[in-house]
Design an enzyme around this catalytic site. Structure first.
Site, PDB file in Angstrom:
ATOM      1  N   ASP A 151      39.363 -27.412  81.889  1.00 33.91           N
ATOM      2  CA  ASP A 151      40.697 -26.871  81.643  1.00 33.91           C
ATOM      3  C   ASP A 151      41.702 -27.243  82.728  1.00 33.91           C
ATOM      4  OD1 ASP A 151      39.030 -25.227  83.280  1.00 33.91           O
ATOM      5  OD2 ASP A 151      40.531 -23.646  83.186  1.00 33.91           O
ATOM      6  N   LYS A 165      40.423 -17.987  79.434  1.00 32.57           N
ATOM      7  CA  LYS A 165      40.208 -17.828  80.870  1.00 32.57           C
ATOM      8  C   LYS A 165      41.520 -17.563  81.597  1.00 32.57           C
ATOM      9  CE  LYS A 165      40.135 -20.779  84.231  1.00 32.57           C
ATOM     10  NZ  LYS A 165      39.904 -21.882  85.175  1.00 32.57           N
ATOM     11  N   GLU A 192      38.191 -13.841  85.884  1.00 34.39           N
ATOM     12  CA  GLU A 192      37.875 -14.698  87.027  1.00 34.39           C
ATOM     13  C   GLU A 192      38.608 -14.255  88.297  1.00 34.39           C
ATOM     14  OE1 GLU A 192      37.929 -19.430  88.382  1.00 34.39           O
ATOM     15  OE2 GLU A 192      38.520 -18.876  86.355  1.00 34.39           O
ATOM     16  N   GLU A 194      38.508 -15.028  91.764  1.00 37.26           N
ATOM     17  CA  GLU A 194      37.885 -15.975  92.693  1.00 37.26           C
ATOM     18  C   GLU A 194      38.197 -15.636  94.143  1.00 37.26           C
ATOM     19  OE1 GLU A 194      37.694 -20.766  93.770  1.00 37.26           O
ATOM     20  OE2 GLU A 194      38.822 -20.087  92.022  1.00 37.26           O
ATOM     21  N   LYS A 205      33.577 -14.360  85.540  1.00 31.54           N
ATOM     22  CA  LYS A 205      33.442 -15.657  86.208  1.00 31.54           C
ATOM     23  C   LYS A 205      33.798 -15.486  87.680  1.00 31.54           C
ATOM     24  CE  LYS A 205      34.855 -20.507  86.152  1.00 31.54           C
ATOM     25  NZ  LYS A 205      35.494 -21.615  85.402  1.00 31.54           N
ATOM     26  N   SER A 242      29.791 -21.685  84.940  1.00 36.49           N
ATOM     27  CA  SER A 242      31.016 -22.169  84.310  1.00 36.49           C
ATOM     28  C   SER A 242      31.624 -23.149  85.307  1.00 36.49           C
ATOM     29  CB  SER A 242      31.987 -21.013  84.014  1.00 36.49           C
ATOM     30  OG  SER A 242      33.197 -21.513  83.456  1.00 36.49           O
ATOM     31  N   TYR A 296      44.425 -25.667  90.127  1.00 37.86           N
ATOM     32  CA  TYR A 296      44.070 -26.199  88.818  1.00 37.86           C
ATOM     33  C   TYR A 296      45.313 -26.643  88.056  1.00 37.86           C
ATOM     34  CZ  TYR A 296      39.294 -24.516  89.358  1.00 37.86           C
ATOM     35  OH  TYR A 296      38.001 -24.320  89.809  1.00 37.86           O
TER      36      TYR A 296
END
Length: 386
Positions: free
Chosen positions: A61, A173, A213, A215, A255, A324, A386
């Site tokens: 992604d 996500k 997610e 992180e 995630k 993932s 990202y």
């Protein structure tokens, strides 16, 4: 003439009235409102499919800009045809569905098709791979903070999710991050948790299983204990806010990042230590109703990410503990492909090899014997986006 009233008689009458009132209140209090969404059964089924034995998620992604950086690393121009060619290579890999249960796509990718005209969504479905979609709008600087970030994208999210569902996506996500060197401040933790919870509620309301997610970035020289401390606070806030928003835990996937030392910490942790810290945190913070824990690689090498996952699956867990991965599945693939059609078969073989390795790690049966030198290359990038 005076009348004497029995105190015990009055006491009994008062007690009776009090008892009846208490029972009425108890009956009213016992009425429990149970939320039943239109997609609840489908959400549970989708989450269960993704969290299936020996399988994990291919995260592909990356935004067009980030995909462009990866293409540039092999001397390929960042154009729509080149991005489509690389993504076609991934989604058409024969046998991929044996090891991959879901694929997270970028918006552009969700609507793309192969040279032969078959949609990428259909390519994935044919291999029993659930199509997913990145729905956040990226990280932006947080005002009045020490360089921290917050994730944007709640505006218009319901409409986007509805459109993605029509296109064939069945999960999504949203990535929020917490930075240890920059804080983390209380407002950053709250924003991370609240944003993830609102997103998850909106996604479920529109038929998409939300990947949550939070992180913890690898950036920094902190040790593994500091990571554990910050992750504990972060996950506690996340699950509190998810509960506050009435998110159905059976219809989400978590995630998280693994509990590891910072990228610049001189004291490294072996897979057994990473597994011990991470599993202890999961047991303290994550309800067993959550079907799957799909770890991100976060800049670990392909080999490191696989070894750590394997160590976490040496004994039974309350959840499906899997992967993932983006870079930890694609690094060798990209270097093998080099933008050349003649290298497509070899690149797909490399993808299948990495997917199989992580499938074995999910089963706790992985062996690093025969791994290439490329698999051990570090992929951490400071301030990675990202």
């Amino acid at each position: 003439m005076s009348t004497t009233v029995s105190k015990s008689f009055l006491g009994n009458r008062v007690a009776a009235r009090t008892g009846r009132s208490a029972r009425a209140v108890a009956r009213r209090s016992a009425r429990l409102t149970i939320k039943c969404g239109a997609y609840d059964a489908e959400l549970k089924a989708t989450a269960k499919t993704i969290a299936s034995q020996g399988r994990g998620i291919l995260a592909m992604d990356e935004s067009n800009a980030t995909c462009g950086k990866r293409l540039d690393s092999i001397g390929v121009e960042n154009t729509e045809p080149n991005r489509r060619a690389y993504r076609e290579l991934l989604v058409t890999t024969p046998g991929l569905g044996e090891y991959i249960s879901g694929a997270i796509l970028f918006e552009e990718t969700l609507y793309q098709s192969t040279d032969g005209g078959k949609t990428f969504v259909d390519c994935l479905k044919e291999q029993n791979i659930v199509p997913g979609i990145k729905v956040d709008k990226g990280l932006v600087p947080m005002a009045n903070s020490n360089g921290e970030s917050w994730c944007q994208g709640l505006d218009g999210l319901a409409q986007r999710c509805a459109e993605y569902y029509k296109q064939g996506a069945r999960f999504c996500k949203w990535r929020s991050v917490v930075s240890i060197p920059d804080g983390p401040s209380e407002k950053a933790l709250i924003d991370c948790a609240y944003g993830l919870a609102r997103y998850a509620a909106i996604a479920q309301d529109n038929g998409l299983v939300p990947i949550v997610e939070p992180e913890i970035l690898l950036d920094g020289d902190h040790d593994i204990d500091r990571n554990l401390e910050v992750a504990s606070k972060t996950w506690a806030q996340v699950f509190k806010f998810l509960a506050d928003q009435d998110v159905m835990f059976e219809g989400i996937l978590l995630k998280p990042s693994m509990v590891t030392p910072g990228a610049d910490c001189k004291k490294r942790a072996d897979p057994d230590t990473v597994a011990e810290y991470t599993l202890n945190l999961l047991k303290r913070r994550v309800p067993p109703a959550v079907p799957g824990i799909m770890f991100l690689s976060g800049g670990q090498s392909e080999l490191e990410a696989t070894l750590n996952l394997n160590a976490m699956n040496q004994s039974p867990n309350p959840w499906h503990v899997s992967f993932s991965y983006a870079r930890a599945l694609q690094n060798t693939v990209l270097k093998t492909w080099q933008g050349q059609d003649g290298n497509k078969d070899a690149a797909q073989k490399a993808l299948l090899g990495r997917a199989q390795a992580n499938s074995m790690a999910q089963l706790g049966k992985y062996s690093a014997e025969g791994e290439s030198a490329t698999a051990g290359e570090k992929m951490f990038q400071k301030g990675y986006t990202y």
